[in-house]
Scaffold this active site. Structure first.
Site, PDB file in Angstrom:
ATOM      1  N   LYS A 117       0.722  -1.214  -0.090  1.00  0.00           N
ATOM      2  CA  LYS A 117      -0.286   0.063  -0.232  1.00  0.00           C
ATOM      3  C   LYS A 117       0.863   0.905   0.153  1.00  0.00           C
ATOM      4  O   LYS A 117       2.317   0.816   0.349  1.00  0.00           O
ATOM      5  CB  LYS A 117      -0.662   0.128   1.082  1.00  0.00           C
ATOM      6  CG  LYS A 117      -2.588  -1.502   1.580  1.00  0.00           C
ATOM      7  CD  LYS A 117      -3.188  -1.566   2.747  1.00  0.00           C
ATOM      8  CE  LYS A 117      -3.338  -2.685   2.888  1.00  0.00           C
ATOM      9  NZ  LYS A 117      -4.613  -2.400   3.240  1.00  0.00           N
ATOM     10  N   PHE A 151     -14.997   2.665   7.165  1.00  0.00           N
ATOM     11  CA  PHE A 151     -13.947   3.407   6.702  1.00  0.00           C
ATOM     12  C   PHE A 151     -13.873   3.398   4.901  1.00  0.00           C
ATOM     13  O   PHE A 151     -12.758   3.525   4.760  1.00  0.00           O
ATOM     14  CB  PHE A 151     -13.243   2.728   7.236  1.00  0.00           C
ATOM     15  CG  PHE A 151     -13.242   1.121   7.252  1.00  0.00           C
ATOM     16  CD1 PHE A 151     -12.574   0.292   6.197  1.00  0.00           C
ATOM     17  CD2 PHE A 151     -13.568   0.446   7.901  1.00  0.00           C
ATOM     18  CE1 PHE A 151     -12.938  -0.840   5.318  1.00  0.00           C
ATOM     19  CE2 PHE A 151     -14.158  -1.053   7.625  1.00  0.00           C
ATOM     20  CZ  PHE A 151     -12.713  -1.920   6.228  1.00  0.00           C
ATOM     21  N   HIS A 192      -1.624  -5.373   0.838  1.00  0.00           N
ATOM     22  CA  HIS A 192      -2.786  -6.263   1.328  1.00  0.00           C
ATOM     23  C   HIS A 192      -2.798  -7.561   0.641  1.00  0.00           C
ATOM     24  O   HIS A 192      -1.748  -7.450  -0.006  1.00  0.00           O
ATOM     25  CB  HIS A 192      -4.039  -5.532   0.145  1.00  0.00           C
ATOM     26  CG  HIS A 192      -5.162  -6.889  -0.715  1.00  0.00           C
ATOM     27  ND1 HIS A 192      -6.091  -7.001   0.862  1.00  0.00           N
ATOM     28  CD2 HIS A 192      -5.005  -7.276  -1.300  1.00  0.00           C
ATOM     29  CE1 HIS A 192      -6.589  -7.256  -0.041  1.00  0.00           C
ATOM     30  NE2 HIS A 192      -6.261  -7.868  -1.506  1.00  0.00           N
ATOM     31  N   TYR A 225     -11.787  -2.944  -2.648  1.00  0.00           N
ATOM     32  CA  TYR A 225     -12.661  -3.458  -1.993  1.00  0.00           C
ATOM     33  C   TYR A 225     -13.597  -3.292  -1.688  1.00  0.00           C
ATOM     34  O   TYR A 225     -14.703  -2.558  -0.958  1.00  0.00           O
ATOM     35  CB  TYR A 225     -12.029  -1.632  -1.061  1.00  0.00           C
ATOM     36  CG  TYR A 225     -10.566  -2.333  -0.299  1.00  0.00           C
ATOM     37  CD1 TYR A 225      -9.924  -3.130   0.187  1.00  0.00           C
ATOM     38  CD2 TYR A 225      -9.967  -1.494  -0.855  1.00  0.00           C
ATOM     39  CE1 TYR A 225      -8.726  -3.257   0.382  1.00  0.00           C
ATOM     40  CE2 TYR A 225      -8.664  -1.473  -0.249  1.00  0.00           C
ATOM     41  CZ  TYR A 225      -7.796  -2.610   0.051  1.00  0.00           C
ATOM     42  OH  TYR A 225      -6.572  -2.685   0.698  1.00  0.00           O
ATOM     43  N   GLU A 235      -8.972 -10.802  -7.675  1.00  0.00           N
ATOM     44  CA  GLU A 235      -7.992  -9.424  -7.042  1.00  0.00           C
ATOM     45  C   GLU A 235      -7.529  -9.586  -8.672  1.00  0.00           C
ATOM     46  O   GLU A 235      -6.651  -8.650  -9.249  1.00  0.00           O
ATOM     47  CB  GLU A 235      -7.635  -9.378  -5.925  1.00  0.00           C
ATOM     48  CG  GLU A 235      -8.511  -9.743  -5.137  1.00  0.00           C
ATOM     49  CD  GLU A 235      -8.233  -9.431  -3.266  1.00  0.00           C
ATOM     50  OE1 GLU A 235      -9.058  -8.844  -2.509  1.00  0.00           O
ATOM     51  OE2 GLU A 235      -7.082  -9.806  -3.843  1.00  0.00           O
ATOM     52  N   ASN A 276      -1.441   0.018   7.404  1.00  0.00           N
ATOM     53  CA  ASN A 276      -0.851  -1.888   7.832  1.00  0.00           C
ATOM     54  C   ASN A 276      -0.598  -2.536   6.527  1.00  0.00           C
ATOM     55  O   ASN A 276      -0.025  -3.537   6.819  1.00  0.00           O
ATOM     56  CB  ASN A 276      -1.952  -2.556   8.362  1.00  0.00           C
ATOM     57  CG  ASN A 276      -3.163  -2.783   7.119  1.00  0.00           C
ATOM     58  OD1 ASN A 276      -2.574  -2.034   5.801  1.00  0.00           O
ATOM     59  ND2 ASN A 276      -4.145  -3.961   7.375  1.00  0.00           N
TER      60      ASN A 276
HETATM   61  P1  IDP Z   1      -7.553  -7.542   5.447  1.00  0.00           P
HETATM   62  O1  IDP Z   1      -6.830  -6.388   4.630  1.00  0.00           O
HETATM   63  O2  IDP Z   1      -6.705  -8.116   6.550  1.00  0.00           O
HETATM   64  O3  IDP Z   1      -8.083  -8.261   4.796  1.00  0.00           O
HETATM   65  P2  IDP Z   1      -9.689  -6.138   5.892  1.00  0.00           P
HETATM   66  O4  IDP Z   1     -11.341  -6.667   7.152  1.00  0.00           O
HETATM   67  O5  IDP Z   1     -10.565  -6.871   4.974  1.00  0.00           O
HETATM   68  O6  IDP Z   1      -9.124  -6.635   6.364  1.00  0.00           O
HETATM   69  O7  IDP Z   1      -9.987  -4.614   5.383  1.00  0.00           O
HETATM   70  C1  IDP Z   1      -9.764  -4.120   4.049  1.00  0.00           C
HETATM   71  C2  IDP Z   1      -8.839  -3.183   5.097  1.00  0.00           C
HETATM   72  O8  IDP Z   1      -9.266  -1.717   4.838  1.00  0.00           O
HETATM   73  C3  IDP Z   1      -7.413  -3.482   5.867  1.00  0.00           C
HETATM   74  O9  IDP Z   1      -6.658  -3.758   5.570  1.00  0.00           O
HETATM   75  C4  IDP Z   1      -7.386  -1.649   6.301  1.00  0.00           C
HETATM   76  O10 IDP Z   1      -6.812  -1.304   5.651  1.00  0.00           O
HETATM   77  C5  IDP Z   1      -8.681  -1.344   6.414  1.00  0.00           C
HETATM   78  N1  IDP Z   1      -9.559  -1.282   7.773  1.00  0.00           N
HETATM   79  C6  IDP Z   1     -10.585  -2.374   8.107  1.00  0.00           C
HETATM   80  N2  IDP Z   1     -10.566  -1.975   9.366  1.00  0.00           N
HETATM   81  C7  IDP Z   1     -10.619  -0.815   8.970  1.00  0.00           C
HETATM   82  C8  IDP Z   1     -10.792  -0.017  10.245  1.00  0.00           C
HETATM   83  O11 IDP Z   1     -11.525  -0.246  11.343  1.00  0.00           O
HETATM   84  N3  IDP Z   1     -10.369   1.458  10.720  1.00  0.00           N
HETATM   85  C9  IDP Z   1     -10.042   1.682   8.839  1.00  0.00           C
HETATM   86  N4  IDP Z   1      -9.466   1.008   7.867  1.00  0.00           N
HETATM   87  C10 IDP Z   1      -9.489  -0.194   8.453  1.00  0.00           C
HETATM   88 MG    MG Z   2      -9.676  -8.488   2.988  1.00  0.00          MG
END
Ligand code: IDP
Ligand code: MG
Length: 149
Positions: free
Chosen positions: A9, A57, A115, A49, A126, A112
């Site tokens: 990212k 979010f 992805h 997404y 994807e 984070n």
């Molecule tokens: P993942 O990336 O571990 O699969 P997902 O639940 O699919 O996690 O969420 C996709 C992305 O959305 C996360 O990697 C993160 O960047 C963002 N995200 C998820 N939950 C939150 C939140 O509560 N606040 C802000 N960003 C979030």
């Molecule tokens: Mg995910």
């Protein structure tokens, strides 16, 4: 063989972690079959997404992903989808185990770093979304016999 979609990212690219991330997948024993750096369009970010479209979010996530270039990759190997998720670590970097990418390099869920597809079917969707067929190289590393029995 199984393939997964991995994206470094904008925060990972800006922080100079591209090499570290690629290295972790390489030394694990997976094979890089697609790689590009690109500025992501709003349309692509929203499609990628789409499952999170109704989450609070979502807007901020799309803003973030389109804010600066990402590195998109396809990695191949036995069990690569689930294994990549383990290498990446939990979604919240503060909960991610040390030794994982998010556990070692991140502190907050909205930054984070990386992805990884969450299932084989998701990976197929994807990969097709991010890469043209001609952008992927079907090759087998010369060390294949030293990685797989
Ligand atoms: P993942 O990336 O571990 O699969 P997902 O639940 O699919 O996690 O969420 C996709 C992305 O959305 C996360 O990697 C993160 O960047 C963002 N995200 C998820 N939950 C939150 C939140 O509560 N606040 C802000 N960003 C979030
Ligand atoms: Mg995910």
């Amino acid at each position: 063989m199984e393939r997964t979609f991995i994206m470094i990212k904008p925060d990972g690219v800006q922080r100079g972690l591209v090499g570290d991330v690629i290295r972790r997948f390489e030394v694990k024993g997976f094979t890089l079959v697609g790689l590009k750096l690109l500025a992501v369009s709003r349309e692509l970010a929203e499609q990628h997404y789409d499952v999170h479209r109704d989450k609070p979010f979502f807007g901020g996530l799309v803003e973030f992903i389109t804010s600066s270039p990402v590195v998109a990759m396809v990695w191949q190997g036995d069990g690569v989808v689930a294994s990549a998720r383990k290498l990446i670590g939990a979604t919240n970097p503060l909960s991610a185990e040390p030794g994982t990418i998010r556990g070692d390099f991140g502190v907050t869920i909205g930054r984070n770093l990386i992805h990884g597809s969450d299932a084989v079917e998701t990976a197929q969707r994807e990969i097709a979304l991010w890469f043209q067929e001609g952008e992927l190289a079907a090759w087998e590393p010369a060390i294949h016999g030293w990685l797989y029995e």
